[in-house]
Design a protein around this motif. Sequence first.
Motif, PDB file in Angstrom:
ATOM      1  N   ARG A 238      -5.740  -9.130  10.251  1.00 20.67           N
ATOM      2  CA  ARG A 238      -5.435  -8.570  11.988  1.00 20.67           C
ATOM      3  C   ARG A 238      -7.095  -8.301  12.735  1.00 20.67           C
ATOM      4  O   ARG A 238      -7.359  -8.393  12.626  1.00 20.67           O
TER       5      ARG A 238
ATOM      6  N   ILE B 136       0.466  -1.910  -2.474  1.00 19.77           N
ATOM      7  CA  ILE B 136       0.574  -3.339  -1.968  1.00 19.77           C
ATOM      8  C   ILE B 136      -0.364  -3.824  -0.977  1.00 19.77           C
ATOM      9  O   ILE B 136      -0.338  -3.056  -0.026  1.00 19.77           O
ATOM     10  N   CYS B 137      -1.361  -4.562  -0.813  1.00 18.44           N
ATOM     11  CA  CYS B 137      -2.013  -5.202   0.449  1.00 18.44           C
ATOM     12  C   CYS B 137      -1.288  -5.305   0.571  1.00 18.44           C
ATOM     13  O   CYS B 137      -0.569  -6.623   0.833  1.00 18.44           O
ATOM     14  N   THR B 138      -0.692  -6.007   2.175  1.00 19.21           N
ATOM     15  CA  THR B 138      -0.418  -5.792   3.763  1.00 19.21           C
ATOM     16  C   THR B 138      -1.048  -7.282   4.215  1.00 19.21           C
ATOM     17  O   THR B 138      -0.714  -7.505   5.019  1.00 19.21           O
ATOM     18  N   GLU B 139      -2.409  -7.383   3.803  1.00 17.70           N
ATOM     19  CA  GLU B 139      -2.877  -8.150   4.354  1.00 17.70           C
ATOM     20  C   GLU B 139      -3.471  -7.813   5.522  1.00 17.70           C
ATOM     21  O   GLU B 139      -3.969  -8.582   6.293  1.00 17.70           O
ATOM     22  N   ILE B 140      -4.468  -6.258   6.054  1.00 20.97           N
ATOM     23  CA  ILE B 140      -4.706  -5.718   6.939  1.00 20.97           C
ATOM     24  C   ILE B 140      -6.103  -6.499   7.719  1.00 20.97           C
ATOM     25  O   ILE B 140      -6.424  -6.845   8.713  1.00 20.97           O
ATOM     26  N   ARG B 141      -6.907  -7.285   6.676  1.00 22.85           N
ATOM     27  CA  ARG B 141      -7.443  -7.820   7.236  1.00 22.85           C
ATOM     28  C   ARG B 141      -7.761  -9.373   7.953  1.00 22.85           C
ATOM     29  O   ARG B 141      -8.576 -10.006   8.802  1.00 22.85           O
TER      30      ARG B 141
ATOM     31  N   CYS C 262      -8.489  -9.612  -1.273  1.00 26.48           N
ATOM     32  CA  CYS C 262      -8.991  -8.625  -0.782  1.00 26.48           C
ATOM     33  C   CYS C 262      -9.920  -8.074  -1.797  1.00 26.48           C
ATOM     34  O   CYS C 262      -9.021  -7.220  -2.603  1.00 26.48           O
TER      35      CYS C 262
END
Lengths: 160, 160
Positions: free
Chosen positions: A96, A89-94, A110
């Motif tokens: 942050r 699951i991508c938590t959209e770290i990018r 991403c």
Amino acid sequence: MRLSGGVEWALHCCVVLTSVVEPVPAARLAELHDVSPTYLAKQLQALARAGLVHSVQGKSGGYVLTRSPSSITLLDVVDAIDGPAPSFICTEIRRRGPLATPAEACTEPCPIARAMSTAESARRDALRAVTIADLAVQVDISSGEGTLDGVGTWLRTGNA
Amino acid sequence: MRLSGGVEWALHCCVVLTSVVEPVPAARLAELHDVSPTYLAKQLQALARAGLVHSVQGKSGGYVLTRSPSSITLLDVVDAIDGPAPSFICTEIRRRGPLATPAEACTEPCPIARAMSTAESARRDALRAVTIADLAVQVDISSGEGTLDGVGTWLRTGNA
Ligand code: FES
Ligand code: FES
């Protein structure tokens, strides 16, 4: 990352159910596999919820496959027992932190998430490419021709 | 079946570490990603145990990649964080119960276990086919050329 242990039981149940046309009680499937009936019932109920087996009520009730074993894939069974949620699951770290990627540059997933999802698709495609009918053929080849016929007789009559 | 959430952080850390030659303190990587330093340190330690990053002690210490990003694969990182254990474990159900397959017919893995392991291999092959260097290129394409250079400058100097 571990699949639910129920996957192995559910797959074996689906394969042995190819050998019968009449419903098989959960208790009989549990006896065949020498496993707790309560535990096996849980797996059978999950297969039923996913529409892969049908539960027939009453005196000669039990479980049957709902459709031809050649139209039930490994993926159907794995998703029924383990759930269809993706393993990554991508938590959209990018997005942050002080150098967050601006929202307008995030219209596509991403690249890291994309690569992870390609790998997941490869696994799912491989599971989708094999059916319960294929497995039944392989079990008969591996354990000797007539193995599943023998299982069918035992499930019906209690005699090998 | 769910991968450890640390996989996403570890992959992002490896990609940003391609932009520097000097060690980057864990706290700085945590600041970049706006995440708890303790949590990120755990992921970095797992990468270090797997030999993917090297921890340099001392005043200008921190983490660096141990080898070229083109020889670190996604699979290396996933295995480092999530563990290399297979997702499906065969418990030899076929040897149980009144119709157990005799031991002499069990010299090969069960066909069901074989199919599950083919699917797992497809996933691992796909993860092995992508390197951290590939991801770095994709990140620059997706977020704009010079993105990782900018990250490298920030990691070194604290200025974007
Ligand atoms: S932001 Fe989720 S994988 Fe990159
Ligand atoms: S005995 Fe383990 S998958 Fe068949």
